[in-house]
Design a protein around this motif. Structure first.
Motif, PDB file in Angstrom:
ATOM      1  N   ILE A  29      -6.776   8.677  -9.124  1.00 12.41           N
ATOM      2  CA  ILE A  29      -6.490   8.249  -7.680  1.00 12.41           C
ATOM      3  C   ILE A  29      -7.494   7.401  -7.319  1.00 12.41           C
ATOM      4  O   ILE A  29      -8.785   7.600  -7.036  1.00 12.41           O
ATOM      5  N   SER A  30      -7.125   5.997  -7.329  1.00 16.37           N
ATOM      6  CA  SER A  30      -8.036   4.933  -6.969  1.00 16.37           C
ATOM      7  C   SER A  30      -7.866   4.409  -5.614  1.00 16.37           C
ATOM      8  O   SER A  30      -6.681   4.037  -5.323  1.00 16.37           O
ATOM      9  N   THR A  31      -8.568   4.568  -4.892  1.00 15.78           N
ATOM     10  CA  THR A  31      -8.466   4.110  -3.404  1.00 15.78           C
ATOM     11  C   THR A  31      -8.424   2.904  -3.328  1.00 15.78           C
ATOM     12  O   THR A  31      -7.738   2.119  -2.572  1.00 15.78           O
ATOM     13  N   GLY A  32      -9.167   2.015  -4.343  1.00 17.08           N
ATOM     14  CA  GLY A  32      -9.075   0.490  -4.368  1.00 17.08           C
ATOM     15  C   GLY A  32      -7.589   0.094  -4.417  1.00 17.08           C
ATOM     16  O   GLY A  32      -6.851  -0.910  -3.808  1.00 17.08           O
ATOM     17  N   ASP A  33      -7.014   0.537  -5.565  1.00 14.30           N
ATOM     18  CA  ASP A  33      -5.556   0.326  -6.088  1.00 14.30           C
ATOM     19  C   ASP A  33      -4.684   0.721  -4.574  1.00 14.30           C
ATOM     20  O   ASP A  33      -3.757   0.043  -4.271  1.00 14.30           O
ATOM     21  N   MET A  34      -4.945   1.935  -4.141  1.00  9.26           N
ATOM     22  CA  MET A  34      -3.985   2.218  -2.895  1.00  9.26           C
ATOM     23  C   MET A  34      -4.206   1.321  -1.808  1.00  9.26           C
ATOM     24  O   MET A  34      -3.154   0.931  -1.284  1.00  9.26           O
ATOM     25  N   LEU A  35      -5.305   0.894  -1.685  1.00  7.50           N
ATOM     26  CA  LEU A  35      -5.552  -0.223  -0.609  1.00  7.50           C
ATOM     27  C   LEU A  35      -4.748  -1.509  -0.848  1.00  7.50           C
ATOM     28  O   LEU A  35      -4.238  -2.135  -0.034  1.00  7.50           O
ATOM     29  N   ARG A  36      -4.764  -1.971  -2.137  1.00  6.42           N
ATOM     30  CA  ARG A  36      -4.409  -3.215  -2.588  1.00  6.42           C
ATOM     31  C   ARG A  36      -2.789  -3.048  -2.504  1.00  6.42           C
ATOM     32  O   ARG A  36      -2.143  -4.020  -1.982  1.00  6.42           O
ATOM     33  N   ARG A  37      -2.277  -2.063  -2.732  1.00 10.05           N
ATOM     34  CA  ARG A  37      -0.675  -1.589  -2.650  1.00 10.05           C
ATOM     35  C   ARG A  37      -0.507  -1.701  -1.136  1.00 10.05           C
ATOM     36  O   ARG A  37       0.745  -2.517  -0.769  1.00 10.05           O
ATOM     37  N   ALA A  38      -1.147  -1.240  -0.393  1.00 13.41           N
ATOM     38  CA  ALA A  38      -0.748  -1.090   1.071  1.00 13.41           C
ATOM     39  C   ALA A  38      -0.997  -2.680   1.510  1.00 13.41           C
ATOM     40  O   ALA A  38      -0.209  -3.133   2.327  1.00 13.41           O
ATOM     41  N   MET A  39      -1.893  -3.488   1.171  1.00 13.06           N
ATOM     42  CA  MET A  39      -2.001  -4.592   1.722  1.00 13.06           C
ATOM     43  C   MET A  39      -0.829  -5.728   1.196  1.00 13.06           C
ATOM     44  O   MET A  39      -0.089  -6.299   1.829  1.00 13.06           O
ATOM     45  N   LYS A  40      -0.438  -5.563  -0.103  1.00 11.35           N
ATOM     46  CA  LYS A  40       0.975  -6.099  -0.634  1.00 11.35           C
ATOM     47  C   LYS A  40       2.016  -5.699   0.140  1.00 11.35           C
ATOM     48  O   LYS A  40       3.123  -6.524   0.385  1.00 11.35           O
ATOM     49  N   GLU A  41       2.160  -4.390   0.471  1.00 11.46           N
ATOM     50  CA  GLU A  41       3.349  -3.896   1.110  1.00 11.46           C
ATOM     51  C   GLU A  41       3.245  -4.394   2.546  1.00 11.46           C
ATOM     52  O   GLU A  41       4.300  -4.149   3.614  1.00 11.46           O
ATOM     53  N   GLY A  42       2.058  -4.648   2.958  1.00 13.60           N
ATOM     54  CA  GLY A  42       2.154  -4.981   4.517  1.00 13.60           C
ATOM     55  C   GLY A  42       2.018  -3.752   5.381  1.00 13.60           C
ATOM     56  O   GLY A  42       2.535  -4.037   6.647  1.00 13.60           O
ATOM     57  N   THR A  43       1.433  -2.672   4.913  1.00 14.61           N
ATOM     58  CA  THR A  43       1.540  -1.690   5.912  1.00 14.61           C
ATOM     59  C   THR A  43       0.628  -1.634   7.001  1.00 14.61           C
ATOM     60  O   THR A  43      -0.268  -2.355   6.950  1.00 14.61           O
ATOM     61  N   GLU A  44       0.192  -0.828   7.989  1.00 13.31           N
ATOM     62  CA  GLU A  44      -0.567  -0.647   8.940  1.00 13.31           C
ATOM     63  C   GLU A  44      -1.873  -0.296   8.410  1.00 13.31           C
ATOM     64  O   GLU A  44      -2.926  -1.180   8.489  1.00 13.31           O
ATOM     65  N   THR A  45      -1.943   0.347   7.335  1.00 10.42           N
ATOM     66  CA  THR A  45      -3.221   0.603   6.685  1.00 10.42           C
ATOM     67  C   THR A  45      -3.599  -0.654   5.914  1.00 10.42           C
ATOM     68  O   THR A  45      -4.792  -1.066   6.008  1.00 10.42           O
ATOM     69  N   GLY A  46      -2.685  -1.508   5.198  1.00  7.19           N
ATOM     70  CA  GLY A  46      -3.058  -2.711   4.503  1.00  7.19           C
ATOM     71  C   GLY A  46      -3.560  -3.587   5.409  1.00  7.19           C
ATOM     72  O   GLY A  46      -4.419  -4.545   4.898  1.00  7.19           O
ATOM     73  N   LEU A  47      -3.064  -3.831   6.454  1.00  8.56           N
ATOM     74  CA  LEU A  47      -3.459  -4.607   7.771  1.00  8.56           C
ATOM     75  C   LEU A  47      -4.965  -4.545   7.994  1.00  8.56           C
ATOM     76  O   LEU A  47      -5.531  -5.586   7.995  1.00  8.56           O
ATOM     77  N   LYS A  48      -5.139  -3.294   8.213  1.00  7.06           N
ATOM     78  CA  LYS A  48      -6.374  -2.848   8.576  1.00  7.06           C
ATOM     79  C   LYS A  48      -7.565  -3.165   7.789  1.00  7.06           C
ATOM     80  O   LYS A  48      -8.717  -3.454   7.869  1.00  7.06           O
ATOM     81  N   ALA A  49      -7.089  -2.919   6.233  1.00  8.02           N
ATOM     82  CA  ALA A  49      -7.907  -2.866   5.082  1.00  8.02           C
ATOM     83  C   ALA A  49      -8.503  -4.481   4.970  1.00  8.02           C
ATOM     84  O   ALA A  49      -9.334  -4.478   4.266  1.00  8.02           O
ATOM     85  N   LYS A  50      -7.506  -5.074   4.981  1.00 10.85           N
ATOM     86  CA  LYS A  50      -7.615  -6.519   4.211  1.00 10.85           C
ATOM     87  C   LYS A  50      -8.632  -7.387   4.655  1.00 10.85           C
ATOM     88  O   LYS A  50      -9.461  -7.846   3.882  1.00 10.85           O
ATOM     89  N   SER A  51      -9.395  -7.286   5.872  1.00  7.44           N
ATOM     90  CA  SER A  51     -10.471  -8.369   6.206  1.00  7.44           C
ATOM     91  C   SER A  51     -11.800  -7.531   5.558  1.00  7.44           C
ATOM     92  O   SER A  51     -12.642  -8.384   5.307  1.00  7.44           O
ATOM     93  N   TYR A  52     -11.819  -6.242   5.308  1.00 10.86           N
ATOM     94  CA  TYR A  52     -12.907  -5.684   4.999  1.00 10.86           C
ATOM     95  C   TYR A  52     -12.976  -5.847   3.455  1.00 10.86           C
ATOM     96  O   TYR A  52     -14.230  -6.338   3.162  1.00 10.86           O
TER      97      TYR A  52
END
Ligand code: AP5
Ligand code: MG
Length: 209
Positions: A29-52
């Motif tokens: 369970i890699s939180t970094g991988d989960m967030l990068r996937r969310a950014m790639k898919e453009g989900t709400e979480t991904g959008l929130k995470a990107k700038s950080y």
């Protein structure tokens, strides 16, 4: 077995988590991988995470805690898992204790100068996430597991790496004391080569390498 991998950026958490998970047949369970996937898919979480992520800062606790809680509730986590990159702050660790029983925390210790070199030379597969270092790729630009392209992570540039290291020392390193007090922490030298590090972790976990 429920295991946490703790360590600075580039310590080898992902490299070792992949190998130990294969050996023990439990999910990584890699939180970094989960967030990068969310950014790639453009989900709400991904959008929130990107700038950080782009700035080398931690994503706010409330964003990441719910994500992990949901993930650990899935069926494949019933027989254990490795948390790679979570928790990263004391509030995250406290939140985790309410929904998970942790058996072992493996701290991968590596000097900052070695980390800078590792991260600047890291290449990852766009498809399966397999991790390599240019020093052992011999010029190859595709993944040996799935044949897809290897890329450099956006946050592996020199400036962002320095802020990630500062963030680690200020916000994540206090977890070493936190888990030592709970009697769960095992420190492993992370600068002894991938195979030796793997063997040392397997030894601690009581499984045969
Ligand atoms: P994340 O993806 O977790 O990045 P990180 O913690 O900075 O760690 P890395 O993935 O960079 O390093 P690693 O320890 O996995 O090393 P690796 O095995 O790849 O997080 C990214 C961002 O997401 C964070 O900055 C944050 O913004 C956000 N985030 C994630 N989780 C969060 C959370 N819980 N809370 C808030 N925000 C969160 O190895 C590195 C290189 O070294 C590779 O090239 C590898 O081949 C090489 N190598 C590995 N081991 C060895 C060895 N023993 N000898 C020689 N070379 C080695
Ligand atoms: Mg990683």
């Amino acid at each position: 077995m429920n295991i946490i991998f703790l360590g600075p950026p580039g310590a080898g958490k992902g490299t070792q988590a992949q190998r130990i998970c294969d050996a023990l047949n439990i999910p990584q369970i890699s939180t970094g991988d989960m967030l990068r996937r969310a950014m790639k898919e453009g989900t709400e979480t991904g959008l929130k995470a990107k700038s950080y992520i782009d700035a080398g800062q931690l994503v706010p606790d409330e964003v990441i805690i719910d994500l992990v809680k949901e993930r650990l509730a899935q069926d494949d986590c019933k027989n254990g898992y490795i948390l790679d990159g979570f928790p990263r702050t004391v509030p995250q660790a406290e939140a985790l204790s309410a929904f998970a029983d942790i058996d072992s925390v493996i701290e991968l210790a590596v000097e900052d100068q070695v980390l800078v070199d590792r991260l600047s030379g890291r290449r990852v597969c766009v498809n399966c996430g397999a991790t390599y270092h240019i020093s052992t790729l011999n010029g190859k630009t595709v993944c040996e597991k799935c044949g897809e392209s290897l890329i450099q992570r956006n946050d592996d540039n020199a400036e962002t790496v320095l802020s990630r290291l500062q963030v680690y020392h200020a916000q994540t390193a206090p977890l070493i004391g936190y888990y030592t007090e709970k009697g769960l922490l095992h420190a492993v030298k992370g600068d002894q080569g991938i195979d030796n590090t793997f063997a040392a972790i397997m030894d601690i976990l009581g499984a045969k390498a």
